[in-house]
Design an enzyme around this catalytic site. Structure first.
Site, PDB file in Angstrom:
ATOM      1  CB  SER A  13      -0.943  -0.053   1.344  1.00 26.17           C
ATOM      2  OG  SER A  13      -0.393   0.278   2.276  1.00 26.17           O
ATOM      3  CG  LEU A  85       8.814  -7.668   5.688  1.00 28.44           C
ATOM      4  CD1 LEU A  85       7.447  -8.698   6.127  1.00 28.44           C
ATOM      5  CD2 LEU A  85       8.721  -6.617   6.552  1.00 28.44           C
ATOM      6  CB  ILE A  88      19.470  -4.006   2.294  1.00 31.28           C
ATOM      7  CG1 ILE A  88      18.289  -3.704   2.164  1.00 31.28           C
ATOM      8  CG2 ILE A  88      20.336  -3.583   1.277  1.00 31.28           C
ATOM      9  CD1 ILE A  88      17.510  -4.025   0.832  1.00 31.28           C
ATOM     10  CG  HIS A 104      10.495   0.492  11.708  1.00 26.62           C
ATOM     11  ND1 HIS A 104      10.795  -0.898  11.371  1.00 26.62           N
ATOM     12  CD2 HIS A 104      10.349   0.606  13.083  1.00 26.62           C
ATOM     13  CE1 HIS A 104      10.561  -1.691  12.629  1.00 26.62           C
ATOM     14  NE2 HIS A 104      10.408  -0.725  13.544  1.00 26.62           N
ATOM     15  CG  ASP A 145      14.305  -1.799  11.641  1.00 28.47           C
ATOM     16  OD1 ASP A 145      13.919  -1.664  10.588  1.00 28.47           O
ATOM     17  OD2 ASP A 145      13.773  -2.724  12.371  1.00 28.47           O
ATOM     18  CD  GLU A 174       4.040   2.823   7.702  1.00 28.22           C
ATOM     19  OE1 GLU A 174       5.075   2.582   8.204  1.00 28.22           O
ATOM     20  OE2 GLU A 174       3.203   2.016   6.994  1.00 28.22           O
TER      21      GLU A 174
HETATM   22  C1  GAR Z   1       4.354  -0.866   6.640  1.00 28.95           C
HETATM   23  O1  GAR Z   1       3.645  -0.330   7.786  1.00 28.95           O
HETATM   24  C2  GAR Z   1       5.866  -0.676   6.884  1.00 28.95           C
HETATM   25  O2  GAR Z   1       6.230   0.441   7.768  1.00 28.95           O
HETATM   26  C3  GAR Z   1       6.145  -2.060   7.509  1.00 28.95           C
HETATM   27  O3  GAR Z   1       5.458  -2.914   6.695  1.00 28.95           O
HETATM   28  C4  GAR Z   1       4.379  -2.299   6.314  1.00 28.95           C
HETATM   29  C5  GAR Z   1       3.991  -2.499   4.903  1.00 28.95           C
HETATM   30  O4  GAR Z   1       2.757  -2.077   4.370  1.00 28.95           O
HETATM   31  N1  GAR Z   1       7.585  -2.186   7.603  1.00 28.95           N
HETATM   32  C6  GAR Z   1       8.201  -2.659   8.600  1.00 28.95           C
HETATM   33  O5  GAR Z   1       7.653  -3.270   9.355  1.00 28.95           O
HETATM   34  C7  GAR Z   1       9.672  -2.968   8.136  1.00 28.95           C
HETATM   35  N2  GAR Z   1      10.318  -3.443   9.368  1.00 28.95           N
HETATM   36  P1  GAR Z   1       2.262  -2.219   2.836  1.00 28.95           P
HETATM   37  O6  GAR Z   1       2.998  -3.330   2.317  1.00 28.95           O
HETATM   38  O7  GAR Z   1       1.035  -1.904   2.887  1.00 28.95           O
HETATM   39  O8  GAR Z   1       3.045  -0.726   2.214  1.00 28.95           O
END
Ligand code: GAR
Length: 189
Positions: A13, A85, A88, A104, A145, A174
């Protein structure tokens, strides 16, 4: 034209918001979306916007030669992790120094590190009785992170909030901030 590569492991998203934000821009474009998961919804989403995709194989996760070749072939200026996830690899960090950023879903340095992703983060925030949470955009190094913080935005956590409610509030932040912050980074580069 400055070019972005998006990396996503799941729904995508945030990646979608970024694609929509730069659609029609004359200075910044999303060149491609990469995923380590062939079943990630983010891949379908990118294809629906005619954005080329690349699947990062298990082998490439440890040895990113092919990934680097792909990114070079796309003339990428900034790598934007959006719900990606996997770690890198150091080699990739070295080829793109200060050119990889991550989002994050918490106020780093709190609630970061291995295993701290998605709902795990929001559950921990609620369990520890935090009065606020939020999101962090930071540079990526080879530790989870851990790189320099670029931007944070906060939201209150009420004592009655569930992890699901906190997740929704953080995701809203976000979606609001990631694309404009990406734009600013590329303008400043
Ligand atoms: C987001 O909230 C992002 O911050 C998190 O995964 C979600 C992805 O949502 N990332 C982490 O937790 C990285 N450590 P999305 O696929 O709907 O963008």
């Amino acid at each position: 034209m400055k070019k972005i590569a998006l990396l996503a492991s799941g729904t995508g998203s945030n990646a979608k918001k970024i694609i929509e934000y730069f659609k029609g821009s004359e200075i910044i474009s999303v060149a491609c979306l990469l995923s380590n998961k062939s079943s990630a919804k983010a891949l379908e989403m990118a294809t629906s916007f005619n954005i080329p995709t690349h699947i990062i194989s298990k082998e490439e996760l440890g040895n990113p030669g092919q990934t680097i070749l792909y990114l070079k072939s796309m003339s990428v200026d900034l790598i934007v992790l959006a719900g990606y996830l996997k770690k890198i690899p150091q080699d990739l960090v070295e080829v793109y120094p200060n050119k990889i950023i991550n989002i994050h879903p918490a106020l780093l340095p709190k609630f970061g590190g291995k295993g701290m992703y998605g709902m795990h983060v929001h559950k921990a925030v609620v369990e520890q009785g935090e009065s606020e949470s939020g999101m962090t955009i930071h540079y990526v190094n080879a530790k989870y992170d851990d790189g320099a913080i670029i931007f944070q935005a906060k939201c209150p956590v009420q004592p009655s909030d569930t992890a699901v409610q906190v997740a929704a509030n953080v995701l809203r932040l976000e979606h609001k901030h990631y694309a404009p912050v990406v734009e600013q980074i590329l303008i400043d580069k």
